[in-house]
Motif scaffolding. Structure first.
Motif, mmCIF file in Angstrom:
data_model
loop_
_atom_site.group_PDB
_atom_site.id
_atom_site.type_symbol
_atom_site.label_atom_id
_atom_site.label_comp_id
_atom_site.label_asym_id
_atom_site.label_seq_id
_atom_site.Cartn_x
_atom_site.Cartn_y
_atom_site.Cartn_z
ATOM 1 N N ASP A 135 0.881 -1.170 0.000
ATOM 2 C CA ASP A 135 0.000 0.000 0.000
ATOM 3 C C ASP A 135 0.916 1.216 0.000
ATOM 4 N N THR A 137 0.335 4.341 -0.179
ATOM 5 C CA THR A 137 -0.209 5.624 0.284
ATOM 6 C C THR A 137 0.866 6.372 1.066
ATOM 7 N N SER A 149 -2.058 10.307 8.449
ATOM 8 C CA SER A 149 -2.633 9.347 7.495
ATOM 9 C C SER A 149 -1.493 8.583 6.831
ATOM 10 N N ASN A 152 -2.697 1.115 4.691
ATOM 11 C CA ASN A 152 -3.359 0.110 5.526
ATOM 12 C C ASN A 152 -2.617 -1.222 5.398
ATOM 13 N N ASN A 154 -3.489 -4.072 6.150
ATOM 14 C CA ASN A 154 -4.374 -5.146 5.715
ATOM 15 C C ASN A 154 -4.466 -5.234 4.197
ATOM 16 N N THR A 155 -4.015 -4.191 3.525
ATOM 17 C CA THR A 155 -4.022 -4.145 2.059
ATOM 18 C C THR A 155 -2.670 -4.561 1.491
ATOM 19 N N GLU A 225 -5.337 7.664 9.754
ATOM 20 C CA GLU A 225 -6.334 7.452 8.702
ATOM 21 C C GLU A 225 -5.697 6.708 7.531
ATOM 22 N N THR A 226 -6.459 5.790 6.934
ATOM 23 C CA THR A 226 -6.014 5.050 5.755
ATOM 24 C C THR A 226 -7.056 5.241 4.658
ATOM 25 N N PRO A 227 -6.762 4.822 3.433
ATOM 26 C CA PRO A 227 -7.754 4.947 2.359
ATOM 27 C C PRO A 227 -9.052 4.191 2.641
ATOM 28 N N THR A 228 -9.017 3.248 3.587
ATOM 29 C CA THR A 228 -10.223 2.473 3.895
ATOM 30 C C THR A 228 -10.753 2.744 5.307
ATOM 31 N N GLY A 229 -10.253 3.816 5.959
ATOM 32 C CA GLY A 229 -10.741 4.135 7.292
ATOM 33 C C GLY A 229 -9.613 4.171 8.313
#
Length: 286
Positions: A135, A137, A149, A152, A154-155, A225-229
């Motif tokens: 990820d 980001t 931010s 994630n 998990n990604t 914060e991540t792109p998915t929350g």
């Protein structure tokens, strides 16, 4: 005339004898039925009073009661068949690799390297690090320098695994596709009880497990914060290869120290593993 009367009289007597026989037979059946009904009633009354199910009404021991949640979970991720009686202790002689010096943030990919090599798949940590989901980001900071931010885990892997720039790590769902690529029989046992982890080791199958660097409950948590929350985590996040257990301890190959079969108190390890979300990856034997 006398002869005809005698025949008639004989017939009447025969009919009376038959009728008496039928009444006696019917009486036996009636009494037998009453006795059977009384017996059944007595058995049911005993069951009601004791709470024990009579053997004649007991369910078949091979009956299977399906639960929808279990069926759905089984369809998503096949689970290992429970061993009849788990061993009190087990130890696996899996190869150990160190994440340092090349991959200061690479505990997860180095643990994966150990797992694959134990299974006979000769891959090195650098090649796997290049193939690892990421990820990308970029990190943004708050005024106090903390992370506002970022990616994630998990990604995919968050940050730089070499830590030439800021690097963090990767979680089970981010790493699982790479394991699955090399081992179609791979399974994600995140959220399962620790008993399943021990059952895997009892079958001579190691498990990648998420814990902390010192194998204790994290004392400091951070959120960004991540792109998915939002994500709550700790910089003490760590991953190891579980290779053994006994009644009081677990044993692990630690990619940070580069040591194998490191002994850690079981209760302590389970607390840290639980705090990190009970994450685990392993595989089924072919």
């Amino acid at each position: 005339m006398i002869k005809r009367f005698s025949i008639q009289r004989t017939g009447e007597i025969s009919m009376k004898i038959i009728w008496q026989g039928l009444k006696v037979t019917f009486g036996f059946f009636l009494v037998g039925g009453l006795v059977f009904a009384s017996s059944v009633f007595a058995v049911l009354l005993y069951a009601k009073a004791t709470g024990k199910e009579p053997a004649i009404f007991a369910s078949s021991p091979t009956a299977i009661i399906a639960t929808p949640t279990a069926a759905v979970k089984a369809a998503q991720t096949p689970a290992p068949t429970p061993v009849a009686q788990i061993k009190k202790s087990a130890m696996i002689d899996a190869p150990v690799f160190a994440q340092l010096p090349e991959l200061p943030a690479g505990c997860e990919i180095t643990s994966l390297t150990m797992l694959l090599n134990y299974a006979g798949i000769a891959k090195n940590k650098m090649d796997l690090a290049a193939e690892m989901p990421k990820d990308e980001t970029p990190a943004t900071l708050n005024a106090d320098g903390s992370i506002a931010s970022w990616g994630n885990p998990n990604t995919g892997f968050v940050g730089d695994v070499t830590r030439k720039t800021r690097g963090f790590g990767i979680y089970h769902s981010g790493l699982f596709p790479l394991l699955k690529h090399y081992m179609p029989q791979a399974i994600d046992i995140t959220g399962e009880s620790f008993d399943m982890y021990e059952q895997q080791i009892a079958r001579d199958i190691p498990v990648i497990a998420w814990t902390t660097i010192d194998f204790n409950i994290p004392y400091k948590w951070v959120t960004w914060e991540t792109p998915t929350g939002p994500l709550k985590t700790t910089y003490a996040e760590h991953a190891v290869l579980l290779v053994g257990y006994d009644e009081n301890n677990v044993y692990l190959n630690d990619p940070l120290s580069g040591k194998k079969q490191v002994q850690v108190n079981k209760a302590q390890f389970i607390e840290s593993w639980t705090a990190m979300g009970k994450q685990g990856l392993t595989y089924l034997k072919k």
